[in-house]
Design a protein around this motif. Structure first.
Motif, PDB file in Angstrom:
ATOM      1  N   ILE A 109      43.803  36.122  43.153  1.00 25.00           N
ATOM      2  CA  ILE A 109      44.733  35.501  44.484  1.00 25.00           C
ATOM      3  C   ILE A 109      46.094  35.726  44.202  1.00 25.00           C
ATOM      4  CG2 ILE A 109      45.128  33.282  45.360  1.00 25.00           C
ATOM      5  CD1 ILE A 109      42.592  32.302  44.500  1.00 25.00           C
ATOM      6  N   ILE A 110      46.718  35.330  43.172  1.00 24.31           N
ATOM      7  CA  ILE A 110      48.136  35.357  43.118  1.00 24.31           C
ATOM      8  C   ILE A 110      48.718  36.949  42.767  1.00 24.31           C
ATOM      9  CG2 ILE A 110      48.460  33.138  42.734  1.00 24.31           C
ATOM     10  CD1 ILE A 110      48.846  33.675  39.844  1.00 24.31           C
ATOM     11  N   ARG A 148      47.932  32.899  49.568  1.00 22.92           N
ATOM     12  CA  ARG A 148      48.639  33.148  48.237  1.00 22.92           C
ATOM     13  C   ARG A 148      49.851  32.482  48.046  1.00 22.92           C
ATOM     14  NH1 ARG A 148      52.423  37.619  47.110  1.00 22.92           N
ATOM     15  NH2 ARG A 148      52.112  38.314  44.815  1.00 22.92           N
TER      16      ARG A 148
END
Length: 132
Positions: free
Chosen positions: A24-25, A82
């Motif tokens: 995700i990040i 994000r």
């Protein structure tokens, strides 16, 4: 032994959760936040072949759903934005650092109080010995 290793790695939810967070990040942000990962309140539960990952936000004082991961298809079905997640992590980092600072101050005050008590006891013993 290979089968057992395969079964265990398939059900290793801790590493799966970290992989999903990394996905995700992004790799670079994950490496920056790596030191804080063990301090976040993150929970994961399995419900109908879906791994639900939630994180507690101390600022909002509630659990926030981070991602839904399908264990059968091994695909991320739904995830938090994000930028929103990075903002949440930065808020949690600030909370962790603030809590750490407050705890260090509290421990320092306890140590100073104990030192004062010991010094006071030594001085009082010296005074009593001088008077005798």
């Amino acid at each position: 032994m290979g089968i057992l290793k395969s079964v265990l790695s398939e059900n290793d939810f801790d590493s799966r959760v970290y992989q999903i967070i990394k996905e995700i990040i992004g790799e670079s942000n994950f490496q920056e936040l790596r030191d804080f990962l063990y301090f976040y309140k993150i929970t994961a539960e399995v419900d109908n072949d879906l791994l639900k990952i939630k994180q507690f936000s101390h600022k909002k004082r509630k659990w926030i759903e981070i991602a839904l991961f399908n264990l059968k298809t091994k695909k991320l079905e739904k995830s938090i934005d994000r930028n929103e997640f990075l903002k949440l992590l930065q808020e949690e980092n600030a909370y962790i650092l603030n809590s750490t600072e407050n705890e260090l101050k509290r421990v320092a005050n306890i140590i100073l109080a104990l030192l004062s008590l010991i010094i006071g006891a030594v001085v009082s013993l010296l005074v009593i010995n001088v008077i005798k």
